[in-house]
Design a protein around this motif. Structure first.
Motif, PDB file in Angstrom:
ATOM      1  N   ASN A  73       7.872   1.531  13.429  1.00  0.00           N
ATOM      2  CA  ASN A  73       6.734   0.626  13.259  1.00  0.00           C
ATOM      3  C   ASN A  73       7.058  -0.770  13.756  1.00  0.00           C
TER       4      ASN A  73
ATOM      5  N   LEU B 297       2.084  -5.221  13.264  1.00  0.00           N
ATOM      6  CA  LEU B 297       1.085  -4.551  12.438  1.00  0.00           C
ATOM      7  C   LEU B 297       1.325  -3.052  12.320  1.00  0.00           C
ATOM      8  N   GLY B 298       2.531  -2.605  12.667  1.00  0.00           N
ATOM      9  CA  GLY B 298       2.882  -1.235  12.326  1.00  0.00           C
ATOM     10  C   GLY B 298       2.682  -0.171  13.384  1.00  0.00           C
TER      11      GLY B 298
ATOM     12  N   GLN C 208      11.698   5.399   3.285  1.00  0.00           N
ATOM     13  CA  GLN C 208      11.154   4.065   3.029  1.00  0.00           C
ATOM     14  C   GLN C 208       9.632   4.131   2.985  1.00  0.00           C
ATOM     15  N   PRO C 209       9.001   3.389   2.078  1.00  0.00           N
ATOM     16  CA  PRO C 209       7.538   3.409   2.026  1.00  0.00           C
ATOM     17  C   PRO C 209       6.908   2.360   2.944  1.00  0.00           C
ATOM     18  N   LEU C 210       5.617   2.562   3.229  1.00  0.00           N
ATOM     19  CA  LEU C 210       4.796   1.494   3.798  1.00  0.00           C
ATOM     20  C   LEU C 210       4.434   0.556   2.651  1.00  0.00           C
ATOM     21  N   PRO C 211       4.030  -0.658   2.850  1.00  0.00           N
ATOM     22  CA  PRO C 211       4.044  -1.338   4.129  1.00  0.00           C
ATOM     23  C   PRO C 211       5.422  -1.900   4.422  1.00  0.00           C
ATOM     24  N   THR C 212       5.718  -2.034   5.670  1.00  0.00           N
ATOM     25  CA  THR C 212       7.018  -2.554   6.043  1.00  0.00           C
ATOM     26  C   THR C 212       7.127  -4.044   5.773  1.00  0.00           C
ATOM     27  N   VAL C 213       5.943  -4.718   5.703  1.00  0.00           N
ATOM     28  CA  VAL C 213       5.935  -6.176   5.576  1.00  0.00           C
ATOM     29  C   VAL C 213       6.689  -6.652   4.345  1.00  0.00           C
ATOM     30  N   LYS C 214       6.627  -5.842   3.287  1.00  0.00           N
ATOM     31  CA  LYS C 214       7.187  -6.305   2.032  1.00  0.00           C
ATOM     32  C   LYS C 214       8.687  -6.046   1.935  1.00  0.00           C
TER      33      LYS C 214
END
Lengths: 166, 473
Positions: free
Chosen positions: A100, A104-105, A158-164
């Motif tokens: 990702n 924005l993934g 690993q979970p979404l969202p990657t932003v966190k």
């Protein structure tokens, strides 16, 4: 006890009972719908292949499957990762990147000739080590924790969202 | 003959029997016959039909949507195949799905057109503020329907759109992580995601729309249809209602004196959608939703392309503010419109700021849509070759340089004589701008958005590539 206070009592009773119905129906359904917030994120190490699958200096796409998918998940239980073999052995042996884009993934694509990851959505570009080479990405590619067990390479889910994360 | 004449009278007889038994005369019919301003008899009445046309399309969406739901399987392992069956196998499936697809676009267009007309006519002003507020919620619901509908296609674009939506939701302060978890209904887009979007698309949002349309039409009837604006005639909260009552005293019944125009335009809208569906059928699905296939090129449907372009073009530093703030600002502004300007001039010729408030976003969004269609910021990943005119007659090392230009993906971002990407500058005449040292330095170090290639080119490759580029005078 006059007529008005009796009416007031009855109207309050009716409104209160209606609120009670809403609560009886609403609370379970809200809990049911918010359940994803309370479930523990996946935290398993999953095998992505034999170490010999990854020649030194190359970056390869691997796919891993969710170990406990819903029966009807189909292909969506799969996730792809980019695995870069940096060294023959040791703690710098691998870099495992989320596919990702950190913007924005969208899935980034490795260009072996140019040694760059390119993103098809908004044009993010990364170097082979995951650092940003151009475009909108706010940070380098997310990396996964990995382990070598025997001759297998294991990667943490690993979970979404990657932003966190990161 | 007598029998036929009796037969011809039958529909009317049945209708009046039903009307009497169900007591429609003083409920439904009297509402339909509510008085509207006499001016609607004139050609200006054609402006008042857009809401009905939207409603007509919405009803068509419900009917075709129910039809699609009879066959569509909202499970991640089957949705794609069931849509392929609807599009290619099922009798009339392509037409029904095509109607639903073109209907979605038509509904977005008509809602926006209706809103623009109401805004420019000043019809949102006192006492019709609540009509505008319910209409704004209907716009939100329509966009939400359009977006969730695209996801139900469950092809590669849909899969990555959900990922992008989750990442965008995650940008929201404090609650971002929770929002994202709710969007994907778990840790990743998977088995639980599609069914939620399905239930949202077919139950939640349509139910909200039914309720809001009811409220919206109730308000239209209760508050009355606004009279066409006249320059210089202002809305004054103390006198407006009396003036409007007097206007209605010499008004015309909505049914059928004004309703026929609504019927004509609604029919035209539905007919156009049907003809488009009959000619073009359902849009082809993208690739299957395989998360491990990184050869993706996710694009939203055309009415969201402008927003897609915004995300590529804004400065990265402002991005989180734009992703969260811009939609929030737009919708807060939308809701504030009737509260901030409830009275005063209604006619657009006396409201130049209102014209700008329509024209500027429209022009901006149209330009962004064009940018989104062209997407010049996206490197051209598919292979390609330099035009023969560029490579013919090249000696070594320039020929090797030309090959490197393609194999090292320079070509993905830079065009030469019309071939190649448009992310970076056109290099057709780069030698007339830069000398040997400058070209070499630019390739090796990058800069201005260009990656540094020092790590992926050997010194001799760098020399070959530079030699090739210096042929481009």
């Amino acid at each position: 006890m006059n007529e008005v206070s009796r009416r007031k009592f009855l109207s309050r009773l009716t409104v209160g009972l209606t609120a009670g119905i809403s609560a009886i129906v609403g609370l379970p359904i809200v809990g049911y719908l918010l359940a994803p917030l309370f479930s523990a994120p996946p935290d398993d190490l999953v095998p992505v292949g034999a170490i010999t699958d990854f020649p030194l200096g190359e970056t390869k796409l691997v796919s891993i499957r969710d170990p406990s998918p819903l029966a009807w998940a189909g292909q969506t239980a799969d996730t792809a990762l980019w695995v870069r073999r940096r060294e023959q052995s040791g703690p710098q042996m691998f870099q495992v990147f989320n596919i990702n884009c950190t913007h924005l993934g969208c899935p980034v694509n490795w260009q072996a000739g140019a040694k760059l990851f390119l993103c098809p959505c908004h044009g993010g570009v990364y170097y082979s080590d995951g650092s940003v080479a151009g475009g909108p990405p706010p940070r380098r590619l997310f990396e996964r924790e990995w382990q070598v067990s025997g001759d297998r390479l294991l990667v943490r889910q690993q979970p979404l969202p990657t932003v966190k994360q990161g | 003959m007598r029998f036929l004449r009796a037969l011809a009278k039958l529909p009317g007889g049945v209708a009046s029997w039903l009307g009497e038994r169900f007591e429609f005369e003083d409920s439904v019919m009297s509402v339909l016959r509510h008085p509207v301003p006499r001016e609607l008899e004139r050609p200006v009445g054609w402006w008042y039909v857009l809401g009905s046309a939207t409603l007509g399309i919405f009803v068509m969406q419900v009917v075709t949507g129910v039809g699609l739901a009879m066959t569509y399987v909202p499970a991640p392992n089957s949705a794609y195949d069931s849509l392929q069956f609807i599009s290619h196998g099922a009798t009339l499936g392509s037409v029904v799905r095509g109607m639903h697809y073109f209907g979605a676009g038509a509904m977005v267009i008509l809602v926006l057109a209706h809103m623009t007309q109401v805004y420019l006519f000043g019809a949102f002003k006192f006492p019709r503020e609540a009509n505008w507020l319910t209409g704004s919620l209907l716009l939100l619901a329509t966009l939400a329907l359009a977006f969730t509908g695209q996801l139900l296609r469950w092809d590669q674009d849909a899969f990555w759109s959900i990922v992008v939506a989750a990442e965008q939701a995650a940008r929201a302060p404090v609650i971002g992580g929770w929002l994202a978890s709710l969007v994907v209904a778990g840790a990743n887009v998977g088995g639980a995601t599609l069914t939620r979007f399905y239930a949202t698309h077919v139950f939640l949002i349509p139910a909200a729309i039914f309720g809001l349309v009811g409220l919206h039409i109730y308000l239209v009837v209760k508050r009355g249809i606004s009279e066409p604006p006249v320059p210089g005639v202002v809305v004054d909260r103390r006198t407006y209602r009396a003036r409007y009552e007097a206007m209605l005293a010499r008004g015309i019944p909505f049914w059928p004196d004004a309703a026929w125009r609504d019927a004509i335009v609604a029919t035209a809208a539905v007919a156009i959608v049907f003809v488009l569906a009959a000619i073009f059928g359902a849009p082809e699905l993208g690739k299957p939703p395989d998360p491990t296939n990184v050869l993706a090129d996710p694009r939203p449907d055309w009415y969201f392309l402008g927003y897609f372009a915004v995300l590529a073009l804004i400065p990265p530093a402002t991005e989180s503010i734009v992703i969260v703030g811009l939609p929030l600002f737009a919708f807060v502004f939308l809701f504030l419109v009737p509260l901030l300007w409830p009275d005063g001039e209604r006619h657009w010729s006396r409201r130049p700021a209102a014209i700008a408030a329509v024209a500027l976003p429209f022009i901006a969004y149209a330009s962004l849509t064009v940018a989104g269609i062209e997407s010049p910021w996206v490197p051209k990943l598919e292979g390609g070759t330099l035009p023969a005119a560029v490579t013919q007659g090249l000696a070594e090392p320039e020929r090797r340089g030309a090959d490197l230009f393609v194999s090292k993906a320079c070509f993905a971002c830079h065009a030469i004589e019309g071939a190649g990407g448009r992310r970076g500058p056109d290099l057709s005449h780069v030698a007339s701008r830069l000398n040997r040292d400058q070209v070499t330095a630019r390739i090796a170090n990058g800069g201005g958005g260009m990656p540094a290639f020092a790590g992926s080119l050997t010194p001799s490759e760098l020399d070959d590539l530079t030699a090739f580029l210096l042929t481009r005078h």
